[in-house]
Design an enzyme around this catalytic site. Sequence first.
Site, PDB file in Angstrom:
ATOM      1  N   CYS A   8     -13.985  -3.122 -12.425  1.00  0.00           N
ATOM      2  CA  CYS A   8     -14.125  -2.199 -11.311  1.00  0.00           C
ATOM      3  C   CYS A   8     -13.005  -1.167 -11.458  1.00  0.00           C
ATOM      4  O   CYS A   8     -12.171  -1.285 -12.358  1.00  0.00           O
ATOM      5  CB  CYS A   8     -14.000  -2.966  -9.996  1.00  0.00           C
ATOM      6  SG  CYS A   8     -14.537  -2.041  -8.564  1.00  0.00           S
ATOM      7  N   CYS A  80     -18.947  -0.895 -10.547  1.00  0.00           N
ATOM      8  CA  CYS A  80     -18.899   0.412  -9.903  1.00  0.00           C
ATOM      9  C   CYS A  80     -19.113   1.470 -10.981  1.00  0.00           C
ATOM     10  O   CYS A  80     -18.828   1.244 -12.152  1.00  0.00           O
ATOM     11  CB  CYS A  80     -17.599   0.635  -9.137  1.00  0.00           C
ATOM     12  SG  CYS A  80     -16.138   0.891 -10.152  1.00  0.00           S
ATOM     13  N   CYS A  87     -14.985   2.558 -18.793  1.00  0.00           N
ATOM     14  CA  CYS A  87     -14.855   1.235 -19.392  1.00  0.00           C
ATOM     15  C   CYS A  87     -14.252   1.322 -20.787  1.00  0.00           C
ATOM     16  O   CYS A  87     -14.765   2.047 -21.639  1.00  0.00           O
ATOM     17  CB  CYS A  87     -16.227   0.562 -19.459  1.00  0.00           C
ATOM     18  SG  CYS A  87     -16.168  -1.117 -20.101  1.00  0.00           S
TER      19      CYS A  87
END
Length: 137
Positions: A8, A80, A87
């Site tokens: 997240c 999210c 990422c």
Amino acid sequence: MKRILVLCTGNSARSQLAQGYLQHFAGDRAEVYSAGVDPKGVNPVAIQVMAEDGLDISHHTSNHADEYTGIAFDYVITVCDNAREQCPYFPSAGELIHHSFSDPGHTPGEDLVTSFRRVRDEIKEYSREFIHQKLPA
């Protein structure tokens, strides 16, 4: 044993809730970690609403995603949209999965605790189904 990482943005709420539920439903079939691309610390309301459901996440820590790039994960789940976009690259991730949940506490017309409870319940159902599908008993 499978390894699951939940990502997240702040590693303060959604990923913490998911880590708690995924570990709960997986039991000893998985090791579940959570991290953020910009960790902010575990939100005390996340701890509160999980305790209301009988799970203690007060021992969780808020970690940066970079801390886990050397671990071979079977699943990396972003919870999210921001984390999905930012990422880090996990060369050993078996499967990258994205399921966006709303940011608790940021829903117009909904008080903080109610918002956290709603998102908690959504994450609980997602986690139960995920473990049922990916790690059947």
